[in-house]
Design a protein around this motif. Structure first.
Motif, PDB file in Angstrom:
ATOM      1  N   SER B 406       0.836  -1.219   0.000  1.00 39.01           N
ATOM      2  CA  SER B 406       0.000   0.000   0.000  1.00 39.01           C
ATOM      3  C   SER B 406       0.856   1.248   0.000  1.00 39.01           C
ATOM      4  CB  SER B 406      -0.895   0.038   1.241  1.00 39.01           C
ATOM      5  OG  SER B 406      -1.385  -1.218   1.543  1.00 39.01           O
ATOM      6  N   GLY B 407       1.889   1.251   0.839  1.00 36.18           N
ATOM      7  CA  GLY B 407       2.714   2.456   0.935  1.00 36.18           C
ATOM      8  C   GLY B 407       3.630   2.599  -0.264  1.00 36.18           C
ATOM      9  N   GLY B 408       4.067   1.471  -0.807  1.00 41.28           N
ATOM     10  CA  GLY B 408       4.985   1.540  -1.941  1.00 41.28           C
ATOM     11  C   GLY B 408       4.322   2.123  -3.175  1.00 41.28           C
ATOM     12  N   LEU B 409       3.035   1.790  -3.366  1.00 42.25           N
ATOM     13  CA  LEU B 409       2.350   2.289  -4.553  1.00 42.25           C
ATOM     14  C   LEU B 409       2.286   3.816  -4.566  1.00 42.25           C
ATOM     15  CD1 LEU B 409      -0.500  -0.337  -4.951  1.00 42.25           C
ATOM     16  CD2 LEU B 409       1.474   0.028  -6.418  1.00 42.25           C
ATOM     17  N   THR B 410       2.041   4.418  -3.395  1.00 42.59           N
ATOM     18  CA  THR B 410       1.970   5.879  -3.383  1.00 42.59           C
ATOM     19  C   THR B 410       3.343   6.494  -3.618  1.00 42.59           C
ATOM     20  OG1 THR B 410       2.127   5.809  -0.989  1.00 42.59           O
ATOM     21  CG2 THR B 410      -0.062   6.051  -1.935  1.00 42.59           C
ATOM     22  N   GLY B 411       4.389   5.701  -3.392  1.00 43.28           N
ATOM     23  CA  GLY B 411       5.734   6.195  -3.679  1.00 43.28           C
ATOM     24  C   GLY B 411       5.918   6.483  -5.156  1.00 43.28           C
ATOM     25  N   ILE B 412       5.218   5.723  -6.000  1.00 45.33           N
ATOM     26  CA  ILE B 412       5.327   5.956  -7.447  1.00 45.33           C
ATOM     27  C   ILE B 412       4.749   7.319  -7.801  1.00 45.33           C
ATOM     28  CG2 ILE B 412       4.690   5.057  -9.699  1.00 45.33           C
ATOM     29  CD1 ILE B 412       4.644   2.282  -8.426  1.00 45.33           C
ATOM     30  N   PHE B 413       3.670   7.705  -7.096  1.00 41.91           N
ATOM     31  CA  PHE B 413       3.129   9.057  -7.309  1.00 41.91           C
ATOM     32  C   PHE B 413       4.216  10.088  -7.005  1.00 41.91           C
ATOM     33  CE2 PHE B 413      -1.686   8.505  -6.613  1.00 41.91           C
ATOM     34  CZ  PHE B 413      -1.651   7.145  -6.815  1.00 41.91           C
ATOM     35  N   LEU B 414       4.777   9.942  -5.796  1.00 35.97           N
ATOM     36  CA  LEU B 414       5.666  10.991  -5.297  1.00 35.97           C
ATOM     37  C   LEU B 414       6.995  11.024  -6.033  1.00 35.97           C
ATOM     38  CD1 LEU B 414       4.909  10.493  -1.539  1.00 35.97           C
ATOM     39  CD2 LEU B 414       4.352  12.504  -2.882  1.00 35.97           C
ATOM     40  N   GLY B 415       7.377   9.892  -6.608  1.00 36.91           N
ATOM     41  CA  GLY B 415       8.659   9.851  -7.302  1.00 36.91           C
ATOM     42  C   GLY B 415       8.652  10.629  -8.604  1.00 36.91           C
ATOM     43  N   ASN B 416       7.466  10.959  -9.104  1.00 34.42           N
ATOM     44  CA  ASN B 416       7.384  11.749 -10.327  1.00 34.42           C
ATOM     45  C   ASN B 416       7.428  13.225  -9.980  1.00 34.42           C
ATOM     46  OD1 ASN B 416       6.831   9.995 -12.780  1.00 34.42           O
ATOM     47  ND2 ASN B 416       5.495   9.122 -11.224  1.00 34.42           N
ATOM     48  N   SER B 417       8.410  13.934 -10.520  1.00 37.35           N
ATOM     49  CA  SER B 417       8.575  15.322 -10.094  1.00 37.35           C
ATOM     50  C   SER B 417       7.361  16.173 -10.442  1.00 37.35           C
ATOM     51  CB  SER B 417       9.836  15.913 -10.715  1.00 37.35           C
ATOM     52  OG  SER B 417       9.811  15.752 -12.107  1.00 37.35           O
ATOM     53  N   THR B 418       6.696  15.848 -11.545  1.00 41.30           N
ATOM     54  CA  THR B 418       5.549  16.681 -11.911  1.00 41.30           C
ATOM     55  C   THR B 418       4.413  16.536 -10.908  1.00 41.30           C
ATOM     56  OG1 THR B 418       5.054  14.856 -13.373  1.00 41.30           O
ATOM     57  CG2 THR B 418       5.924  16.855 -14.370  1.00 41.30           C
ATOM     58  N   ILE B 419       4.118  15.302 -10.503  1.00 44.70           N
ATOM     59  CA  ILE B 419       3.037  15.097  -9.540  1.00 44.70           C
ATOM     60  C   ILE B 419       3.469  15.614  -8.173  1.00 44.70           C
ATOM     61  CG2 ILE B 419       1.463  13.404  -8.549  1.00 44.70           C
ATOM     62  CD1 ILE B 419       2.005  11.629 -10.923  1.00 44.70           C
ATOM     63  N   ASP B 420       4.781  15.515  -7.924  1.00 48.14           N
ATOM     64  CA  ASP B 420       5.284  15.927  -6.618  1.00 48.14           C
ATOM     65  C   ASP B 420       5.103  17.428  -6.402  1.00 48.14           C
ATOM     66  OD1 ASP B 420       6.701  15.132  -4.167  1.00 48.14           O
ATOM     67  OD2 ASP B 420       8.210  16.545  -4.899  1.00 48.14           O
ATOM     68  N   ILE B 421       5.038  18.201  -7.494  1.00 44.82           N
ATOM     69  CA  ILE B 421       4.831  19.645  -7.315  1.00 44.82           C
ATOM     70  C   ILE B 421       3.508  19.871  -6.594  1.00 44.82           C
ATOM     71  CG2 ILE B 421       4.376  21.795  -8.560  1.00 44.82           C
ATOM     72  CD1 ILE B 421       6.361  20.749 -10.685  1.00 44.82           C
ATOM     73  N   HIS B 422       2.513  19.071  -6.933  1.00 45.36           N
ATOM     74  CA  HIS B 422       1.215  19.194  -6.253  1.00 45.36           C
ATOM     75  C   HIS B 422       1.248  18.561  -4.856  1.00 45.36           C
ATOM     76  CE1 HIS B 422      -3.005  19.256  -5.436  1.00 45.36           C
ATOM     77  NE2 HIS B 422      -3.068  17.946  -5.404  1.00 45.36           N
ATOM     78  N   LEU B 423       1.919  17.438  -4.751  1.00 41.35           N
ATOM     79  CA  LEU B 423       1.802  16.679  -3.501  1.00 41.35           C
ATOM     80  C   LEU B 423       2.856  17.026  -2.460  1.00 41.35           C
ATOM     81  CD1 LEU B 423       0.967  13.149  -4.926  1.00 41.35           C
ATOM     82  CD2 LEU B 423      -0.565  14.763  -3.812  1.00 41.35           C
ATOM     83  N   HIS B 424       3.912  17.710  -2.880  1.00 40.01           N
ATOM     84  CA  HIS B 424       5.000  17.978  -1.947  1.00 40.01           C
ATOM     85  C   HIS B 424       4.509  18.735  -0.725  1.00 40.01           C
ATOM     86  CE1 HIS B 424       9.193  18.446  -0.836  1.00 40.01           C
ATOM     87  NE2 HIS B 424       8.839  19.612  -0.362  1.00 40.01           N
ATOM     88  N   ASP B 425       5.024  18.303   0.443  1.00 34.77           N
ATOM     89  CA  ASP B 425       4.677  18.964   1.708  1.00 34.77           C
ATOM     90  C   ASP B 425       3.189  18.949   2.018  1.00 34.77           C
ATOM     91  OD1 ASP B 425       6.446  19.688   3.599  1.00 34.77           O
ATOM     92  OD2 ASP B 425       7.072  21.540   2.633  1.00 34.77           O
ATOM     93  N   THR B 426       2.479  17.955   1.462  1.00 34.57           N
ATOM     94  CA  THR B 426       1.091  17.776   1.886  1.00 34.57           C
ATOM     95  C   THR B 426       1.015  16.535   2.765  1.00 34.57           C
ATOM     96  OG1 THR B 426       0.506  16.337   0.070  1.00 34.57           O
ATOM     97  CG2 THR B 426       0.262  18.701  -0.306  1.00 34.57           C
ATOM     98  N   MET B 427      -0.166  16.309   3.301  1.00 32.57           N
ATOM     99  CA  MET B 427      -0.371  15.137   4.149  1.00 32.57           C
ATOM    100  C   MET B 427      -0.201  13.836   3.359  1.00 32.57           C
ATOM    101  SD  MET B 427      -0.826  16.351   7.107  1.00 32.57           S
ATOM    102  CE  MET B 427      -1.629  15.285   8.260  1.00 32.57           C
ATOM    103  N   PHE B 428      -0.249  13.909   2.030  1.00 34.22           N
ATOM    104  CA  PHE B 428      -0.038  12.712   1.215  1.00 34.22           C
ATOM    105  C   PHE B 428       1.345  12.123   1.487  1.00 34.22           C
ATOM    106  CE2 PHE B 428       0.792  10.268  -2.610  1.00 34.22           C
ATOM    107  CZ  PHE B 428      -0.431   9.672  -2.863  1.00 34.22           C
ATOM    108  N   VAL B 429       2.337  13.007   1.583  1.00 36.13           N
ATOM    109  CA  VAL B 429       3.700  12.553   1.863  1.00 36.13           C
ATOM    110  C   VAL B 429       3.748  11.887   3.235  1.00 36.13           C
ATOM    111  CG1 VAL B 429       6.086  13.297   2.101  1.00 36.13           C
ATOM    112  CG2 VAL B 429       4.602  14.416   0.450  1.00 36.13           C
ATOM    113  N   VAL B 430       3.068  12.530   4.192  1.00 33.65           N
ATOM    114  CA  VAL B 430       3.031  11.985   5.549  1.00 33.65           C
ATOM    115  C   VAL B 430       2.449  10.577   5.533  1.00 33.65           C
ATOM    116  CG1 VAL B 430       1.997  12.277   7.819  1.00 33.65           C
ATOM    117  CG2 VAL B 430       2.871  14.261   6.581  1.00 33.65           C
ATOM    118  N   ALA B 431       1.332  10.435   4.819  1.00 33.75           N
ATOM    119  CA  ALA B 431       0.684   9.123   4.765  1.00 33.75           C
ATOM    120  C   ALA B 431       1.593   8.105   4.095  1.00 33.75           C
ATOM    121  CB  ALA B 431      -0.634   9.238   4.008  1.00 33.75           C
ATOM    122  N   HIS B 432       2.222   8.516   2.985  1.00 36.69           N
ATOM    123  CA  HIS B 432       3.086   7.595   2.234  1.00 36.69           C
ATOM    124  C   HIS B 432       4.213   7.054   3.112  1.00 36.69           C
ATOM    125  CE1 HIS B 432       6.087   6.070  -0.505  1.00 36.69           C
ATOM    126  NE2 HIS B 432       6.926   7.003  -0.093  1.00 36.69           N
TER     127      HIS B 432
END
Lengths: 290, 602, 160
Positions: B406-432
């Motif tokens: 479960s946690g590894g899959l969200t890592g694929i989101f965050l590993g993409n720099s384009t998606i990370d611009i939206h997700l960086h420093d949000t609770m999504f990172v915390v959850a991941h």
């Protein structure tokens, strides 16, 4: 993975022995040195990163051009070459000490260890002089429309670009008389400072203007931090290496290794000492050569 | 003549010494047995118990700041009773909140999941599973614990000083961490944080060097590297990661100390505090982030790999099946180990990192998915058609696999720099990272504790309590962290004290309250685990057989309560790999049993 | 037979067997001394060449061609690596160890390639970003070449 690597029909990886034919202490020492290489690597790479992020960086040939007892002679890189040779030679004497240890030759170990310790102390002495010289030197620097005499510290750097000559005339007028006296002495040693301070500002400025006064501007502050930080950290390693070697010397003298039957400890101390030399090769490259 | 001859000589001397002292026991005082012990098993217990104490403290911090996040409008007078001015009127003050968040991260990442996890199990398992009497250097091993202890004391003391502990986040980014005047937590607390971490790094280096040289040099006869249990391999890679990456953090911390005390400008430039310009110029705050994450990313695997190794072992034992794809497991751990060093800047996509460089880091980061997926599939295939025994350890191991997916899959989101611009420093990172690194590794640790408790203390832990512990924790973990993903996707920032000002987050108020309540329940269940742990040390059911789990590895050939030196008599020789389960009609074949002539090959 | 473990034993007390099984044979005195002398001379010569390059760079002053300067600096880096090779291989006797061990030292050091490249590229990019978006930074840190040049020995900004 490498499981059945065989040399001389020895199954190195099959267990029951060291896969490298090396006792664990030496394995540990090597891997410790590798991790220490990452410490120094991180320092030097940080230095490079900051240097690459600046439009200007001081030229080492101008920064390191002094030599003890040579006054103001411009001798770029001379002193640091002496330091480098001292360290290389001390590395050679350490090799000889380790070799004497392999042969169980106590007198040889003692002799070469002593030379190594001496080399280490000489290097530390040289470094102390270089630091002292850089901190206490007085470089004419144009700051806020007046001339200041600055040494290289962690907070100021006098090695910026050359000041605009058009600004120096006004700057001299804004500068205090005692600094002017020192400047006048820098360009012309014929009159001692004690007499110069009694002269008027105008005559001092006149003296200075007749000569070619080198005036710089403040340079990147991080230079000093990195220089003192990294050479200091290296010096700390040299210092601890000297301490280790002294301990080895005492242990040799007290026949500890004789009783143990081997001088393997000297070998480990030797690895550490060569590593210190190795690091210096890179410090020399990063700060003095490029 | 040569030194090899001398070594052999001394080894011979060692053996004859045994003959002479037949049956003789060392005189052990309380001090040498329990405090300044050089026995790896005792040092493991010391790491574990210190880690449990830290886990309690770090967990309590999370309960406190969850109270603030779940119930921002309410006041809890009891907080003022305990924390005085830090929670005036029963409300957590911002400085207190940041201190709690910072220390929660520091404590859990470093003191629990690094020292507590690999410190415990590397010490316990490496000598026992490779067939050595102790670590290569027992003295350095002891020093490693005591450096960790000193680091713990410094960090613990920082909680009690007037200006409070460090509060600039567990990553200690400058300028907040470099300037004492920047915030109340940047004063003495920050100094103590750096000193504590420096001691911690020394401890990790001493330990790591010892683990590596023990695994390489001290394997018993026949224990080829490919016969090692995966736990030992995992701990080996963990140690390599630590030895190569912690020094870089040390460098970063040293430069930080210089910036704090000597007025240097490594990390500082163009800073105004209270309208006043600071003289520092030319430094780069991004440099610190690079140095920190050069450690920080391998650190993730320093935390995860030991859990992975133990889970592999426990899954295989309790499925009564050989681990699926042993060499693939090794290969993927090796790949993870290398990639761990190449991807650090994916934590820094929005710092102003060169976008081209960023895209290279994206590529390298996404590559990690390959070895991770290989491991996951191997675990699942190991379970496939196994005769599974649902022991508490097995449940936690399966829970680990679930959380890792479960946690590894969200890592694929965050590993993409384009998606990370939206997700960086949000609770999504915390959850991941809580799911994939925090909770998953805790599950690995619990699995390890339940599984090797009999070896550590000669007793079992209570099963009923363990089952309650597992089910509440896994359900709780998903209840807490799953919804946090949605908060993050909605843009809710992390580290914020009070988000009630935002109308668009008002939909999350009740969700936040629910998460807090679940957090408290899960925390209470962990207290029950701690009770179970300490109660079982003294009153648990006694182990009566040498090999309670019917496992193949060497640690179960030692006496139930092994002394210092582990084996009475000779150290057993090894003839096969560690995973001969359900082979040739036999339930399991210990590693010490020679391969018979008509045995099938695997 | 119960064998009790004595942690005070200095060497390989933890292992079941002696760690070192084959006697590493050291070369005789004459070969060894010759090797050390050769390496010492080699290191000294390389250092002298490095210094010479440093002084050439100094003599060229700052009007020199960028590419030439870069080439000289690259040469110095390569010479330094050669020095490091000789120190590690001969003085630290890594060359005398078995190949497996050499690889365990060399392979992790390969991490430095990406370590150095990424850090320096990002440092350079940070400079470019600020030059693009922070005119004050560009103005105050870019060295201005002043027209009046009195003597060749006047300190001038080194290029970097």
């Amino acid at each position: 993975m490498a499981t059945t690597a065989t040399t001389h029909k020895t199954k190195w990886w099959s267990g029951g022995k060291s896969p490298f034919n090396i006792e664990y202490g030496k394995v540990m020492m090597w891997y410790f040195l590798m991790s220490d290489a990452f410490t120094f690597g991180a320092f030097l790479i940080s230095y490079g990163t900051i240097r690459f992020s600046q439009n200007f960086w001081p030229d080492p040939n101008h920064v390191f051009n002094a030599f003890p007892f040579a006054g103001h002679a411009n001798l770029p890189l001379a002193f640091v070459s002496v330091m480098t040779f001292i360290l290389i030679i001390s590395s050679v004497t350490m090799v000889l000490a380790v070799h004497a240890g392999h042969k169980g030759d106590k007198a040889g170990v003692r002799k070469w260890l002593l030379w190594t310790i001496l080399g280490g102390l000489m290097f530390l002495g040289c470094q102390a002089w270089e630091w002292w010289h850089m901190i206490t030197a007085e470089h004419a620097t144009l700051v806020d429309g007046q001339i200041q005499l600055l040494g290289q510290t962690t907070k100021v750097n006098p090695w910026g670009a050359a000041a605009d000559p058009a600004l120096i005339g006004d700057a001299l007028k804004n500068t205090d008389a005692d600094i002017l006296a020192k400047l006048a002495y820098q360009v012309d040693h014929s009159v001692p400072v004690s007499q110069l301070v009694t002269q008027s500002k105008e005559s001092l400025i006149a003296t200075i203007s007749q000569h070619d006064l080198k005036v710089g501007t403040p340079g990147p502050v991080a230079f000093g931090g990195f220089f003192y930080g990294i050479t200091g950290f290296h010096g700390f390693h040299v210092f601890s290496g000297v301490i280790i070697n002294i301990v080895m010397l005492i242990m040799t003298q007290k026949n500890v290794f004789e009783r143990r039957g081997h001088y393997l400890m000297i070998e480990k101390a030797g690895l550490y000492w060569h590593f210190v030399d190795l690091v210096w090769v890179f410090v020399f490259l990063a700060f003095y050569l490029i | 003549m040569s030194h090899a001859a001398h070594i052999e000589h001394s080894a011979v001397g060692f053996d004859s010494h045994h003959d002479g002292d037949h049956g003789h026991h060392h005189k052990e005082t309380f001090l040498t047995k329990y405090v300044f012990s050089q026995d790896h098993k005792m040092i493991a217990k010391q790491f574990l118990i210190t880690g449990i104490i830290w886990a309690f403290i770090g967990g309590l911090f999370s309960v406190l700041f969850r109270l603030q996040l779940g119930f921002p409008d309410q006041s809890f007078p009891i907080l003022e009773t305990f924390f005085g001015q830090w929670a005036e009127g029963g409300k957590i003050k911002p400085d207190f909140y940041y201190a709690l968040v910072t220390m929660h991260g520091t404590v859990l990442v470093f003191f629990v999941l690094t020292a507590g996890l690999s410190g415990t199990f590397a010490n316990l398992l490496i000598p026992l599973q490779v067939g050595a009497r102790d670590m290569a250097s027992p003295l350095m091993n002891m020093l490693s614990y005591w450096f960790f202890f000193a680091a713990s004391i410094v960090m613990l003391a920082s909680l009690f000083i007037q200006t409070g502990p460090a509060s600039g986040g567990w990553t200690a980014y400058p300028p907040l961490s470099a300037l004492g005047q920047a915030s109340i937590g940047s004063k003495a607390g920050m100094d103590m944080w750096i000193i504590g971490m420096a001691l911690f790094i020394v401890s990790q280096l001493l330990a790591g060097l010892n683990y590596i040289s023990t695994i390489l040099n001290m394997r018993t006869k026949g224990m080829a590297m490919t016969r090692l249990p995966l736990t030992v391999w995992a701990l080996f890679f963990t140690a390599v990661l630590g030895v190569l990456s912690f020094p870089v953090l040390l460098s970063g911390a040293v430069l930080l100390i210089f910036d704090r005390t000597l007025g240097t400008s490594f990390y500082l430039s163009d800073i105004f505090i209270a309208g006043e310009a600071l003289p520092n110029e030319g430094g780069s705050a991004i440099l610190y982030q690079h140095l920190f994450w050069f450690l920080g990313h391998p650190e993730v695997y320093i935390i995860l790999l030991p859990a992975m190794g133990m889970v592999s072992e426990i899954l295989s034992i309790n499925s009564r099946k050989p681990i699926f794809g042993y060499m693939a497991m090794l290969g993927s751990m090796f790949a993870i180990c290398i990639l761990a060093f190449l991807v650090w800047a994916h934590h820094m996509f929005v710092t102003g990192l060169n976008p081209f460089l960023g895209s290279v880091f994206v590529l390298l980061t996404l590559l990690i998915a390959v070895p991770s997926a290989i491991k996951v599939f191997n675990w699942l295939t190991t379970l496939w058609r196994g005769s599974i025994r649902f022991t508490p350890a097995m449940l936690f191991a399966i829970g680990f696999v679930s959380l890792f997916i479960s946690g590894g899959l969200t890592g694929i989101f965050l590993g993409n720099s384009t998606i990370d611009i939206h997700l960086h420093d949000t609770m999504f990172v915390v959850a991941h990272f809580h799911i994939v690194m925090g909770v998953a590794s805790m599950f690995g640790m619990f699995a390890g504790i339940y599984h090797w408790f009999p070896k550590m203390y000669g007793r079992y832990m209570n099963n009923t309590l363990a089952y309650v512990h597992f089910w509440v924790t896994i359900v709780g973990a998903y209840l807490i962290f799953w919804p946090i993903h949605y908060q993050g996707l909605a843009g809710m920032p992390r580290r914020y004290l009070d988000k009630s000002q935002w109308v668009n987050f008002s939909q999350f108020h009740e969700l936040d309250a629910m998460i807090t309540i679940v957090t408290i329940i899960v925390f209470a269940v962990q207290l029950m685990f701690i009770f179970n742990f300490f109660y079982s040390i003294f009153k648990g059911r006694k182990v009566t057989t040498l090999n309670p789990w019917k496992a193949t590895t060497l640690e179960w050939t030692t006496p139930i309560n092994p002394g210092h030196g582990n084996w009475d008599g000779e150290i057993p020789e090894v003839h096969r790999w560690a995973y001969d389960y359900s082979k040739d009609g036999r339930d399991f074949i210990p590693q010490t049993e020679p391969v018979s002539e008509n045995e099938s090959t695997h | 037979m119960s064998s009790h473990y004595d942690p005070t034993k200095a060497i390989s007390s933890s292992a079941a067997y002696p760690e070192v099984v084959e006697h590493p044979h050291h070369e005789d005195d004459a070969t060894f001394k010759k090797k050390v002398r050769k390496t010492t001379i080699l290191l000294s010569v390389i250092t002298v060449i490095e210094l010479a390059i440093g002084l050439i760079l100094y003599a060229m002053g700052h009007g020199a061609n960028h590419l030439v300067v870069l080439m000289f600096k690259g040469a110095v880096c390569i010479l330094t690596l050669a020095k490091a090779y000789y120190i590690v291989s001969i003085f630290m006797h890594l060359g005398d160890e078995i190949r497996n061990f050499i690889m365990t030292i060399i392979v992790p050091l390969l991490l430095f390639i990406w370590f150095i490249a990424a850090f320096l590229i990002d440092g350079n990019s940070y400079k470019n970003l600020r030059n693009d978006f922070d005119p004050y930074f560009k103005q105050t840190t870019t060295p201005v070449i002043h027209e009046v040049k009195k003597e060749p020995t006047t300190p001038e900004p080194g290029k970097q």
